[in-house]
Motif scaffolding. Structure first.
Motif, short mmCIF file in Angstrom:
data_model
loop_
_atom_site.label_atom_id
_atom_site.label_comp_id
_atom_site.label_asym_id
_atom_site.label_seq_id
_atom_site.Cartn_x
_atom_site.Cartn_y
_atom_site.Cartn_z
N GLY A 1 0.67 -1.14 0.10
CA GLY A 1 0.09 0.07 -0.06
C GLY A 1 0.85 1.31 -0.07
N CYS A 2 0.19 2.35 0.42
CA CYS A 2 1.12 3.79 0.24
C CYS A 2 1.31 4.10 1.78
CB CYS A 2 0.00 4.70 -0.35
SG CYS A 2 -1.56 4.59 0.39
N LEU A 3 1.31 3.26 2.60
CA LEU A 3 1.83 3.31 4.05
C LEU A 3 3.39 2.87 4.33
CD1 LEU A 3 -1.49 3.19 6.07
CD2 LEU A 3 -0.54 5.40 5.04
N PRO A 4 4.29 3.49 5.13
CA PRO A 4 3.91 4.82 5.70
C PRO A 4 3.83 6.03 4.74
CG PRO A 4 6.03 4.13 6.03
CD PRO A 4 5.56 2.97 5.27
N PHE A 5 2.93 6.92 5.01
CA PHE A 5 3.02 8.15 4.02
C PHE A 5 3.47 9.35 4.61
CE2 PHE A 5 1.18 11.85 2.00
CZ PHE A 5 1.33 11.76 0.96
N PHE A 6 4.56 10.21 4.25
CA PHE A 6 5.15 11.28 4.85
C PHE A 6 4.68 12.61 4.34
CE2 PHE A 6 8.42 7.80 4.83
CZ PHE A 6 8.63 7.88 6.47
N ALA A 7 4.30 13.73 5.21
CA ALA A 7 3.41 14.60 4.45
C ALA A 7 4.19 15.89 5.66
CB ALA A 7 2.25 14.75 4.96
N MET A 93 5.73 24.63 10.83
CA MET A 93 6.13 23.60 10.01
C MET A 93 5.72 22.14 10.66
SD MET A 93 7.04 22.29 7.02
CE MET A 93 7.43 23.94 6.05
N LEU A 94 4.85 21.49 10.13
CA LEU A 94 4.42 20.28 10.73
C LEU A 94 4.82 19.16 9.41
CD1 LEU A 94 2.66 18.36 12.89
CD2 LEU A 94 0.87 18.89 11.23
N LYS A 95 5.70 18.04 10.24
CA LYS A 95 5.94 17.06 9.58
C LYS A 95 5.14 16.01 10.15
CE LYS A 95 10.68 17.97 8.05
NZ LYS A 95 11.96 17.62 8.13
N THR A 96 4.68 15.08 9.23
CA THR A 96 3.92 13.71 9.71
C THR A 96 4.16 12.51 9.03
OG1 THR A 96 1.89 14.25 8.50
CG2 THR A 96 1.87 15.00 10.62
N CYS A 97 4.26 11.48 9.74
CA CYS A 97 4.38 10.20 9.03
C CYS A 97 3.20 9.28 9.65
CB CYS A 97 5.74 9.46 9.70
SG CYS A 97 5.98 7.80 9.16
N ILE A 98 2.57 9.05 8.72
CA ILE A 98 1.26 8.16 8.58
C ILE A 98 1.27 6.97 8.69
CG2 ILE A 98 -1.18 7.97 7.98
CD1 ILE A 98 -0.95 10.64 6.63
N ILE A 99 1.30 6.18 9.55
CA ILE A 99 1.55 4.63 9.69
C ILE A 99 0.64 3.52 9.31
CG2 ILE A 99 2.83 2.83 10.94
CD1 ILE A 99 4.45 5.11 12.56
N ASN A 100 -0.44 3.72 10.18
CA ASN A 100 -1.45 2.83 10.08
C ASN A 100 -2.82 3.24 10.29
OD1 ASN A 100 -0.74 0.12 9.39
ND2 ASN A 100 0.10 -0.19 11.72
N ASP A 126 -1.21 5.25 21.35
CA ASP A 126 -0.25 5.17 22.12
C ASP A 126 0.55 3.95 22.31
OD1 ASP A 126 1.59 6.58 24.27
OD2 ASP A 126 -0.22 6.87 25.58
N THR A 127 -0.22 3.16 22.47
CA THR A 127 0.33 1.61 22.78
C THR A 127 1.09 1.09 21.56
OG1 THR A 127 -1.78 1.08 23.89
CG2 THR A 127 -0.21 -0.66 23.38
N GLN A 128 0.20 1.09 20.17
CA GLN A 128 0.95 0.89 18.96
C GLN A 128 2.32 1.50 18.77
OE1 GLN A 128 -0.44 -1.73 16.73
NE2 GLN A 128 -1.27 -1.98 18.54
N LEU A 129 2.43 2.74 18.86
CA LEU A 129 3.49 3.50 18.45
C LEU A 129 4.67 3.10 19.48
CD1 LEU A 129 1.74 6.45 17.52
CD2 LEU A 129 2.99 5.49 16.11
N ASP A 130 4.41 2.45 20.49
CA ASP A 130 5.45 1.95 21.44
C ASP A 130 6.33 0.92 20.77
OD1 ASP A 130 5.49 3.82 23.37
OD2 ASP A 130 4.20 2.96 24.58
N LEU A 131 5.72 0.07 19.89
CA LEU A 131 6.18 -1.24 19.28
C LEU A 131 7.43 -0.82 18.61
CD1 LEU A 131 2.85 -2.97 18.04
CD2 LEU A 131 4.20 -3.36 20.07
N PRO A 132 8.67 -1.50 18.47
CA PRO A 132 9.75 -1.31 17.92
C PRO A 132 9.41 -1.06 16.24
CG PRO A 132 9.83 -3.33 19.03
CD PRO A 132 8.61 -2.96 19.34
N HIS A 134 7.23 0.25 14.70
CA HIS A 134 6.80 1.59 14.35
C HIS A 134 7.67 2.72 15.13
CE1 HIS A 134 3.37 -0.26 13.02
NE2 HIS A 134 2.69 -0.48 14.29
N SER A 135 8.36 2.39 16.15
CA SER A 135 9.16 3.54 16.70
C SER A 135 10.36 3.62 15.95
CB SER A 135 9.56 3.09 18.06
OG SER A 135 10.00 1.99 18.43
N ALA A 136 10.89 2.62 15.18
CA ALA A 136 12.00 2.89 14.21
C ALA A 136 11.72 4.36 13.29
CB ALA A 136 12.05 1.68 13.45
#
Ligand code: ADP
Ligand code: MG
Length: 147
Positions: A1-7, A93-100, A126-132, A134-136
């Motif tokens: 798919g198109c994730l992660p998507f950076f904006a 300036m807001l940078k985002t990385c859309i993961i899931n 909060d829980t998901q984003l602690d997973l290694p 993702h946190s990479a």
């Protein structure tokens, strides 16, 4: 798919849905940034990371939806960052990385039901984003680059 998507783009005024009054402020991108979203990215609630100007990379939840300001023909991207900021950051300036993807957008019976749904999205993110796995992405070069 198109994730992660950076904006990335400047934070602009939203359409005053009063999210700050709910305790859940959402930083809005311009329509130019929203137009960079892949067309096959579903509307709904997502989680990922966000960085404001030169600050740290925080967890975020993002609502990608149909923008009522543009008669629902354009999408909007609204980012709630899991951090208590001292002040607003319009113009930053807001940078985002859309993961899931978490869930589709829904209409709720009441404001309380909506707030409960958002709070559970935040807790889940909060829980998901602690997973290694993702946190990479927190240390991805996208967040380190000067611009
Ligand atoms: P608007 O309708 O202008 O988007 P909101 O009530 O949604 O107004 O508030 C969004 C603004 O609040 C953001 O643009 C930002 O400047 C500020 N803000 C403060 N804390 C946060 C946060 N944790 N996440 C997102 N935005 C925040
Ligand atoms: Mg907003």
């Amino acid at each position: 798919g198109c994730l992660p998507f950076f904006a990335k783009g400047v934070v602009v005024k939203g359409f005053g849905r009063g999210s700050k009054e709910l305790g859940i402020p959402t930083a809005n991108y311009t329509s130019e940034v929203v137009e960079t979203l892949p067309n096959d990215l579903e509307t709904g609630i997502y989680y990922g990371y966000a960085k404001v100007d030169g600050g740290p990379v925080y967890k975020m939840v993002m609502s990608i939806g149909w923008n009522p300001f543009y008669k629902n023909v354009k999408k909007s991207m609204e980012t709630h960052i899991l951090h208590n900021f001292e002040s607003d950051f319009y113009g930053s300036m807001l940078k985002t990385c859309i993961i899931n993807y978490i869930r589709p957008e829904q209409s709720y019976e009441s404001l309380d039901a909506l707030i409960d749904a958002i709070k559970s999205d935040i807790a889940y993110a909060d829980t998901q984003l602690d997973l290694p796995e993702h946190s990479a992405l927190q240390t991805h070069s996208f967040f380190n680059a000067e611009k």
